[in-house]
Scaffold this motif. Structure first.
Motif, mmCIF file in Angstrom:
data_model
loop_
_atom_site.group_PDB
_atom_site.id
_atom_site.type_symbol
_atom_site.label_atom_id
_atom_site.label_comp_id
_atom_site.label_asym_id
_atom_site.label_seq_id
_atom_site.Cartn_x
_atom_site.Cartn_y
_atom_site.Cartn_z
ATOM 1 N N HIS A 137 0.815 -1.222 0.000
ATOM 2 C CA HIS A 137 0.000 0.000 0.000
ATOM 3 C C HIS A 137 0.850 1.274 0.000
ATOM 4 C CE1 HIS A 137 -3.612 -2.348 1.873
ATOM 5 N NE2 HIS A 137 -3.382 -2.659 0.617
ATOM 6 N N VAL A 138 0.174 2.377 -0.281
ATOM 7 C CA VAL A 138 0.812 3.695 -0.214
ATOM 8 C C VAL A 138 -0.017 4.550 0.731
ATOM 9 C CG1 VAL A 138 1.473 5.772 -1.476
ATOM 10 C CG2 VAL A 138 1.665 3.538 -2.566
ATOM 11 N N GLY A 139 0.576 4.952 1.839
ATOM 12 C CA GLY A 139 -0.185 5.707 2.824
ATOM 13 C C GLY A 139 0.293 7.127 3.016
ATOM 14 N N CYS A 140 1.401 7.511 2.367
ATOM 15 C CA CYS A 140 1.904 8.855 2.586
ATOM 16 C C CYS A 140 2.784 9.283 1.431
ATOM 17 C CB CYS A 140 2.719 8.926 3.888
ATOM 18 S SG CYS A 140 4.356 8.162 3.763
ATOM 19 N N SER A 145 7.534 9.226 3.089
ATOM 20 C CA SER A 145 8.383 8.092 3.472
ATOM 21 C C SER A 145 8.297 7.750 4.954
ATOM 22 C CB SER A 145 9.859 8.357 3.111
ATOM 23 O OG SER A 145 9.956 8.724 1.762
ATOM 24 N N GLN A 146 7.183 8.069 5.572
ATOM 25 C CA GLN A 146 7.090 7.884 7.023
ATOM 26 C C GLN A 146 6.160 6.763 7.475
ATOM 27 O OE1 GLN A 146 6.198 12.051 8.044
ATOM 28 N NE2 GLN A 146 8.124 12.100 9.174
ATOM 29 N N CYS A 147 5.170 6.373 6.653
ATOM 30 C CA CYS A 147 4.087 5.541 7.208
ATOM 31 C C CYS A 147 4.355 4.048 7.163
ATOM 32 C CB CYS A 147 2.774 5.843 6.496
ATOM 33 S SG CYS A 147 2.643 5.042 4.875
ATOM 34 N N GLY A 148 5.181 3.574 6.246
ATOM 35 C CA GLY A 148 5.541 2.164 6.216
ATOM 36 C C GLY A 148 4.513 1.221 5.586
ATOM 37 N N CYS A 158 4.052 0.701 2.665
ATOM 38 C CA CYS A 158 4.660 0.180 1.431
ATOM 39 C C CYS A 158 5.822 -0.765 1.702
ATOM 40 C CB CYS A 158 5.175 1.361 0.625
ATOM 41 S SG CYS A 158 6.466 2.225 1.555
ATOM 42 N N LYS A 202 11.278 0.636 2.350
ATOM 43 C CA LYS A 202 10.061 1.335 1.914
ATOM 44 C C LYS A 202 10.042 1.433 0.389
ATOM 45 C CE LYS A 202 9.348 3.590 6.269
ATOM 46 N NZ LYS A 202 9.313 4.784 7.112
ATOM 47 N N CYS A 233 8.134 2.863 -1.549
ATOM 48 C CA CYS A 233 7.732 4.158 -2.108
ATOM 49 C C CYS A 233 8.939 5.089 -2.218
ATOM 50 C CB CYS A 233 6.691 4.836 -1.221
ATOM 51 S SG CYS A 233 7.402 5.461 0.319
HETATM 52 S S1 FES Z 1 3.901 4.970 1.442
HETATM 53 FE FE1 FES Z 1 4.273 5.850 3.390
HETATM 54 S S2 FES Z 1 6.311 5.189 3.764
HETATM 55 FE FE2 FES Z 1 5.953 4.418 1.804
#
Ligand code: FES
Ligand code: FAD
Ligand code: FES
Lengths: 171, 281
Positions: A38-41, A44-47, A49, A59, A61
């Motif tokens: 998934h892509v949540g941000c 590069s902070q949410c993890g 991905c 990560k 992304c």
């Molecule tokens: S999409 Fe949020 S860290 Fe990769």
């Protein structure tokens, strides 16, 4: 200019021409149809991905496909290759047993990060798990059951000697 | 629901990055020559700073020259009183190195505090120092230990390296190949992290070295800097009390939504006290 890359994804050889500015996560999702990552941000902070690159959580992304040329990649889909009805990876099973997810958006990243934590620390304490989850955000659970799941998953992995596809090279 | 046309389609993220060409350098010479012949090229190491910047269109480059394929740029070696860390060594490897933990535990600890495990698996020490983010951790250790930055052209002493906000002594196209850290008698790092990003709001590295006591601060100013008053006080008495009454002026310190300049100034003293206690302890 498109560049040819060859990599192994969940044990399968993949060779494609890609643009240099193609992100690994978009390649996995849009070209290979592996939408479990998934892509949540955008920072590069949410993890969400998180995947394994040569056995290590990264990560996807924040990586170009061209940087992954020659690498072995494992995504959430590669943990239980038999799909529905097949055995889940012990870390996935631990999330299921411990109610480690609500909406499930962060879960693929949590599971991939959790396996990394288990591989680095063996049987980690809750404090270690919480510290190691710095780069994985969950908007639903409050983390409590995620921590429980990872502790349980790590224990199960230690007992079964579970290996990811990345480590076995898909054999 | 249809996505309104004026918003970027989140499913087409690659559209947000400007186009660039990508080259994998095979040697330092190859990297430098590819860089000098391209329009506006830059090096790519772990990509943990560069790629987010490109994604947000805060930068654009005609060409990225990947240093990852160059032999001999990664790895840690301990040779008596000097630890050499290759520029392409990732933070996770530095944090996990048993040899480094024996020689300079404070440096291994610091690497383990950078970002999160996934970022630490990619981000490199060379990239961090070339970038010289005001809130980065490594600059405190490099300055605090009096390290030497080795490039493809020369060696630069830490005291001459950090110049200003994102500005270092590196010349256009110069490549960091390694960092040489002298082993201190004792040292420690204390960091007050931003709770979201983990970058240092303030970090203080304290070391007692062969050449005397050094106190280096990151996060507080435009780039890492030393606090000579604290160094003098600790030379006579290496104890937290020695620095408790010493403050830095808030005048030139950073101020943002995370912390005011005055708060950062106060954190410098607090983190220094804690670092001394840890090093002495
Ligand atoms: S999409 Fe949020 S860290 Fe990769
Ligand atoms: C979510 C997140 C949290 C983070 N938190 C922290 C933190 O808490 N503390 C911290 O210190 N950092 C943090 N970082 C930054 C991280 O440490 C980066 O890895 C580091 O700053 C840059 O290293 P890199 O190898 O990724 O460099 P890249 O992004 O590849 O490159 C950065 C710049 O340096 C140049 N460069 C790279 N290598 C060299 C070289 N050998 N010689 C010359 N120039 C070179 C590149 O051209 C580029 O301009 C964080 C990053 C992220 C994404
Ligand atoms: S379960 Fe919803 S974001 Fe974690």
């Amino acid at each position: 200019m498109a560049i040819n890359v060859s990599l192994s994804v969940n044990g399968q050889a993949v060779s494609r021409d890609v643009q240099p500015n193609r992100l690994l996560v978009d390649f996995l999702r849009e070209e290979l149809g592996l939408t479990g990552t998934h892509v949540g941000c955008d920072t590069s902070q949410c993890g969400a991905c998180t995947i394994h690159l040569d056995g290590l959580p990264v990560k996807s992304c924040t990586m170009l496909v061209v940087q992954a040329d020659g690498a072995r990649i494992t995504t959430i889909e590669g943990l239980a290759p038999d799909g529905d009805g097949g055995d889940l990876h012990p870390m996935q099973e631990a999330f299921r047993q411990n109610h480690g997810l609500q909406c499930g958006f962060c879960t693929p990243g949590m599971v991939m990060a959790g396996i990394g934590i288990a591989q680095r620390h063996g049987l980690p304490s809750n404090d270690v798990i919480r510290a190691e989850l710095d780069g994985n955000f969950c908007r639903c659970t409050g983390y409590h059951n995620i921590v429980k799941s990872i502790a349980a998953g790590a224990k199960a992995m230690a007992m079964t000697g579970a290996k990811t596809v990345a480590e076995t090279g898909g054999e | 629901m249809d996505i309104p046309a004026r918003l970027p389609d989140p499913r087409k993220r690659e559209k947000k990055m400007y186009r660039f060409e990508y080259h994998k350098a095979t040697s330092l010479e190859d990297a430098a020559s590819k860089r000098s012949t391209a329009d506006d090229a830059t090096y790519l190491a772990g990509g943990m700073t560069l790629i987010p910047t490109l994604k947000q269109r805060l930068a654009s480059h005609s060409d990225l020259i990947d240093l990852a394929g160059i032999d001999g740029l990664a790895g840690i070696s301990v040779d008596g009183a000097v630890v050499t860390i290759g520029a392409m060594t990732c933070h996770a490897e530095v944090a996990a190195s048993a040899a480094l933990r024996d020689a300079i535990p404070a440096l291994a600890d610091l690497a383990g505090l950078i970002a999160d495990p996934a970022v630490r698996n990619r981000g490199t020490i060379g990239g961090s120092l070339a970038n010289s983010d005001p809130a980065a951790d490594y600059p405190a250790a490099v300055l605090g230990l009096g390290a030497t930055i080795v490039t493809d052209k020369r060696e630069i002493a830490a005291d001459d390296y950090f110049l200003d906000l994102f500005e270092t002594a590196l010349e256009e196209g110069e490549i960091i190949t390694a960092i040489k850290f002298p082993v201190p008698k004792r040292a420690a790092y204390e960091k007050f992290p931003n709770p979201a990003s983990r970058y240092a709001i303030v970090g203080v590295f304290v070391a007692e070295t062969e050449g005397g006591v050094r106190v280096a601060v990151t996060g507080a100013g435009p780039c890492a800097f030393r606090v000579s008053d604290m160094e003098a006080a600790l030379a006579g008495n290496f104890a937290p009390d020695a620095v408790a009454g010493i403050t830095v002026s808030a005048d030139d310190l950073n101020q943002d939504l995370h912390a005011s300049a005055a708060y950062r100034a106060s954190l410098v003293t607090t983190m220094a006290k804690r670092a001394v206690a840890k090093a002495a302890g």
